[in-house]
Design an enzyme around this catalytic site. Structure first.
Site, PDB file in Angstrom:
ATOM      1  N   GLU A   1       0.836  -1.193   0.000  1.00 43.59           N
ATOM      2  CA  GLU A   1       0.000   0.000   0.000  1.00 43.59           C
ATOM      3  C   GLU A   1       0.874   1.247   0.000  1.00 43.59           C
ATOM      4  O   GLU A   1       0.391   2.353   0.154  1.00 43.59           O
ATOM      5  CB  GLU A   1      -0.976  -0.003   1.177  1.00 43.59           C
ATOM      6  CG  GLU A   1      -0.374   0.089   2.555  1.00 43.59           C
ATOM      7  CD  GLU A   1      -1.444   0.117   3.642  1.00 43.59           C
ATOM      8  OE1 GLU A   1      -1.630  -0.920   4.276  1.00 43.59           O
ATOM      9  OE2 GLU A   1      -2.078   1.152   3.851  1.00 43.59           O
TER      10      GLU A   1
ATOM     11  N   CYS B   1      -3.674  -3.250   4.169  1.00 44.81           N
ATOM     12  CA  CYS B   1      -2.826  -4.334   4.683  1.00 44.81           C
ATOM     13  C   CYS B   1      -3.327  -5.714   4.266  1.00 44.81           C
ATOM     14  O   CYS B   1      -2.715  -6.723   4.610  1.00 44.81           O
ATOM     15  CB  CYS B   1      -2.762  -4.267   6.204  1.00 44.81           C
ATOM     16  SG  CYS B   1      -2.348  -2.627   6.800  1.00 44.81           S
TER      17      CYS B   1
ATOM     18  N   SER C   1     -10.797   2.398  13.847  1.00 50.37           N
ATOM     19  CA  SER C   1     -10.193   1.319  13.050  1.00 50.37           C
ATOM     20  C   SER C   1     -10.025   0.058  13.893  1.00 50.37           C
ATOM     21  O   SER C   1     -10.247  -1.056  13.424  1.00 50.37           O
ATOM     22  CB  SER C   1      -8.853   1.759  12.446  1.00 50.37           C
ATOM     23  OG  SER C   1      -7.864   1.888  13.436  1.00 50.37           O
TER      24      SER C   1
ATOM     25  N   HIS D   1      -3.086 -10.039  11.645  1.00 52.23           N
ATOM     26  CA  HIS D   1      -2.474  -8.799  11.166  1.00 52.23           C
ATOM     27  C   HIS D   1      -2.153  -7.976  12.411  1.00 52.23           C
ATOM     28  O   HIS D   1      -3.027  -7.797  13.277  1.00 52.23           O
ATOM     29  CB  HIS D   1      -3.446  -8.048  10.245  1.00 52.23           C
ATOM     30  CG  HIS D   1      -3.024  -6.630  10.020  1.00 52.23           C
ATOM     31  ND1 HIS D   1      -1.809  -6.318   9.451  1.00 52.23           N
ATOM     32  CD2 HIS D   1      -3.612  -5.453  10.334  1.00 52.23           C
ATOM     33  CE1 HIS D   1      -1.683  -5.006   9.407  1.00 52.23           C
ATOM     34  NE2 HIS D   1      -2.758  -4.454   9.945  1.00 52.23           N
TER      35      HIS D   1
HETATM   36  N1  CAA Z   1       1.423   1.846  30.756  1.00 50.54           N
HETATM   37  C1  CAA Z   1       0.715   0.783  30.263  1.00 50.54           C
HETATM   38  N2  CAA Z   1      -0.359   0.924  29.444  1.00 50.54           N
HETATM   39  C2  CAA Z   1      -0.729   2.165  29.109  1.00 50.54           C
HETATM   40  C3  CAA Z   1      -0.061   3.301  29.594  1.00 50.54           C
HETATM   41  C4  CAA Z   1       1.056   3.117  30.457  1.00 50.54           C
HETATM   42  N3  CAA Z   1       1.739   4.139  30.930  1.00 50.54           N
HETATM   43  N4  CAA Z   1      -0.668   4.399  29.090  1.00 50.54           N
HETATM   44  C5  CAA Z   1      -1.697   3.950  28.315  1.00 50.54           C
HETATM   45  N5  CAA Z   1      -1.720   2.612  28.333  1.00 50.54           N
HETATM   46  C6  CAA Z   1      -2.637   1.732  27.626  1.00 50.54           C
HETATM   47  C7  CAA Z   1      -4.074   2.212  27.620  1.00 50.54           C
HETATM   48  O1  CAA Z   1      -4.741   1.924  28.838  1.00 50.54           O
HETATM   49  C8  CAA Z   1      -4.637   1.452  26.445  1.00 50.54           C
HETATM   50  O2  CAA Z   1      -4.919   0.140  26.854  1.00 50.54           O
HETATM   51  P1  CAA Z   1      -6.253  -0.591  26.345  1.00 50.54           P
HETATM   52  O3  CAA Z   1      -6.107  -0.684  24.851  1.00 50.54           O
HETATM   53  O4  CAA Z   1      -6.226  -1.901  27.019  1.00 50.54           O
HETATM   54  O5  CAA Z   1      -7.419   0.279  26.700  1.00 50.54           O
HETATM   55  C9  CAA Z   1      -3.448   1.357  25.488  1.00 50.54           C
HETATM   56  O6  CAA Z   1      -2.281   1.719  26.253  1.00 50.54           O
HETATM   57  C10 CAA Z   1      -3.552   2.297  24.314  1.00 50.54           C
HETATM   58  O7  CAA Z   1      -3.652   3.614  24.780  1.00 50.54           O
HETATM   59  P2  CAA Z   1      -4.798   4.579  24.263  1.00 50.54           P
HETATM   60  O8  CAA Z   1      -6.153   3.949  24.449  1.00 50.54           O
HETATM   61  O9  CAA Z   1      -4.561   5.904  24.927  1.00 50.54           O
HETATM   62  O10 CAA Z   1      -4.609   4.671  22.702  1.00 50.54           O
HETATM   63  P3  CAA Z   1      -3.382   5.169  21.851  1.00 50.54           P
HETATM   64  O11 CAA Z   1      -3.247   6.626  21.918  1.00 50.54           O
HETATM   65  O12 CAA Z   1      -2.149   4.372  22.143  1.00 50.54           O
HETATM   66  O13 CAA Z   1      -3.859   4.792  20.422  1.00 50.54           O
HETATM   67  C11 CAA Z   1      -4.509   3.531  18.596  1.00 50.54           C
HETATM   68  C12 CAA Z   1      -4.207   3.467  20.074  1.00 50.54           C
HETATM   69  C13 CAA Z   1      -5.646   4.524  18.390  1.00 50.54           C
HETATM   70  C14 CAA Z   1      -4.947   2.188  18.069  1.00 50.54           C
HETATM   71  C15 CAA Z   1      -3.231   4.019  17.871  1.00 50.54           C
HETATM   72  O14 CAA Z   1      -2.205   3.070  18.022  1.00 50.54           O
HETATM   73  C16 CAA Z   1      -3.443   4.296  16.417  1.00 50.54           C
HETATM   74  O15 CAA Z   1      -4.056   5.291  16.039  1.00 50.54           O
HETATM   75  N6  CAA Z   1      -2.886   3.410  15.528  1.00 50.54           N
HETATM   76  C17 CAA Z   1      -2.980   3.553  14.093  1.00 50.54           C
HETATM   77  C18 CAA Z   1      -4.201   2.857  13.528  1.00 50.54           C
HETATM   78  C19 CAA Z   1      -4.166   1.385  13.827  1.00 50.54           C
HETATM   79  O16 CAA Z   1      -3.137   0.777  13.974  1.00 50.54           O
HETATM   80  N7  CAA Z   1      -5.361   0.757  13.903  1.00 50.54           N
HETATM   81  C20 CAA Z   1      -5.465  -0.657  14.147  1.00 50.54           C
HETATM   82  C21 CAA Z   1      -6.634  -1.269  13.408  1.00 50.54           C
HETATM   83  S1  CAA Z   1      -6.578  -0.840  11.667  1.00 50.54           S
HETATM   84  C22 CAA Z   1      -5.418  -1.904  11.002  1.00 50.54           C
HETATM   85  O17 CAA Z   1      -5.057  -2.863  11.604  1.00 50.54           O
HETATM   86  C23 CAA Z   1      -4.853  -1.583   9.663  1.00 50.54           C
HETATM   87  C24 CAA Z   1      -3.504  -0.987   9.845  1.00 50.54           C
HETATM   88  O18 CAA Z   1      -2.510  -1.681   9.860  1.00 50.54           O
HETATM   89  C25 CAA Z   1      -3.395   0.452  10.005  1.00 50.54           C
END
Ligand code: CAA
Length: 385
Positions: free
Chosen positions: A80, A112, A202, A234
């Protein structure tokens, strides 16, 4: 019925990475957010003379060295992060690997997911022409805007697989479950280098797709949950796979068994997201890091590409499969890499290819045998050293 599937597989990852602890320090956040929250440790970063073509050629060359090029009549290149709107990246790889001229080469795109389409198409082609072999390659550079939630989930890698009849590694089952739905969870218009995405949405759509593909897989006569001893997902980040596995186990009425999916996450933590290659890196990781002999074991695989298309399918591991992997080479690639500082990372991140057609020569930086040696008249110049 003739068994069709993967005869051998290998991956390649660039030799530079930024540790997520370094990124966390720069952003002033707890490193546990990355190491435990999303389950990632490193982001692989390609250098100026590396791209999807050079990584793909590196991954595929070992397969050609060991299994020859004879009978390869199709190259399917899944990505992609294509480098050209018209010409398929697989054509460059076809030349770099010196593959037979009586061969087709095309590029497939659906976020992906596309490598799974390539794998299924390769199996279909071999079913029609059992003497044929297909080279399936997935190669991507996952890049998100800096200071976004996606930033820690960047990465890069390529996976190459040879598909043929009576394969030496994994027979792919014909039963499969699919799901397509027009959603805007992650997309990249032609004029953008980085995707637009709604991360949380997502992740929810991904989990929904696990269940809809599983239901379709079951409706199509797929294996029972309890007959699958390992699961590969994935992995945009490894915790996504953990959540998906718990979600599926609960739906199937089974006890969540984290160990059934954990070997598949070992390499992903060290590489980051590699989009189309991610599921297949997870498969290699499962086969290479599992302490158990997986001969005759059935493995479930879940492929997800935003936008969205998903598929659940399965396969049986063949006796002697360890000889069709490159475990020592892969361990060496992952262990002997250089960490870059935050400023080194931003330098690699900011670099853009020239757009005015002028001649540019790139010095050799990569450690591989293939590299992008420069540009001239809007052409990319690849060489094998
Ligand atoms: N210590 C331990 N854990 C912690 C922490 C700390 N200090 N601070 C936060 N966390 C935990 C949170 O509690 C949360 O846990 P849960 O998921 O169990 O609730 C986890 O870390 C994630 O934190 P947030 O909820 O605050 O989310 P984030 O800001 O890390 O964002 C996300 C997560 C939105 C998925 C981000 O990674 C993102 O935008 N990724 C890009 C899109 C993506 O990958 N999507 C996945 C599905 S789409 C797909 O698979 C296709 C592709 O390849 C893109």
């Amino acid at each position: 019925m003739t068994k069709i599937g993967i005869d051998a597989m290998s991956f390649y990852v660039p030799h530079r990475y930024i540790a997520l602890s370094e990124l966390a320090e720069h952003h002033g956040i707890d490193p546990g957010k990355f190491s435990r929250g999303i389950g990632q440790e490193k982001i692989a970063m390609p250098g100026a003379d590396e791209d999807i073509v050079t990584m793909a050629a590196e991954a595929a060359q070992v397969l050609i060295d060991d299994h020859g090029a004879e009978g390869i009549d199709t190259v399917l290149f899944a990505t992609e992060t294509g480098i050209d709107q018209s010409k398929a990246a697989g054509i460059y790889v076809h030349r770099l690997l010196n593959l037979p001229e009586n061969c087709r080469a095309v590029e497939l795109k659906q976020a992906c997911y596309s490598a799974t389409a390539a794998l299924q198409m390769a199996c279909g082609h071999v079913a029609r022409k059992p003497t044929a072999r297909v080279l399936v390659i997935a190669s991507d550079v996952a890049r998100y805007d800096r200071d976004t939630s996606g930033e820690p989930t960047q990465g890069a890698a390529a996976v190459a697989m040879l598909v043929c009849a009576n394969p030496g590694l994994m027979e792919i089952d014909p039963e499969t479950g699919c799901h397509t739905e027009d959603i805007m969870d992650f997309w990249r218009p032609n004029y953008r280098r980085t995707p637009l995405f709604d991360g949380k949405y997502s992740a929810l759509r991904y989990l929904d797709a696990v269940l809809s593909t599983w239901r379709d897989y079951q409706a199509n006569g797929g294996r029972r949950y309890e007959d699958l001893t390992r699961f590969c997902y994935h992995l945009p980040f490894s915790r996504m796979g953990e959540k998906a596995h718990r979600h599926l186990a609960k739906h199937a009425g089974a006890k969540p068994d984290a160990a059934a999916a954990s070997d598949g996450m070992t390499y992903a933590r060290q590489v980051g997201n590699c989009y189309a290659a991610s599921l297949y890196l997870s498969l290699i990781s499962t086969l290479e890091t599992s302490q158990d002999d997986l001969t005759d074991q059935a493995i479930g695989l879940f492929s997800y590409g935003s936008g969205a298309v998903a598929e659940f399918f399965s396969g049986r591991i063949v006796a002697g499969y360890r000889d069709r992997l490159y475990t020592a080479r892969h361990a060496d690639l992952l262990q002997h890499r250089d960490a870059v500082s935050y400023s080194g990372y931003t330098e690699l991140w900011e670099r853009v290819d020239p757009r005015d057609g002028t001649a540019v020569t790139l010095p050799k930086q990569s450690r591989g045998q293939f590299r992008l040696a420069g540009f001239n008249e809007h052409q990319r110049l690849y060489v094998k050293d």
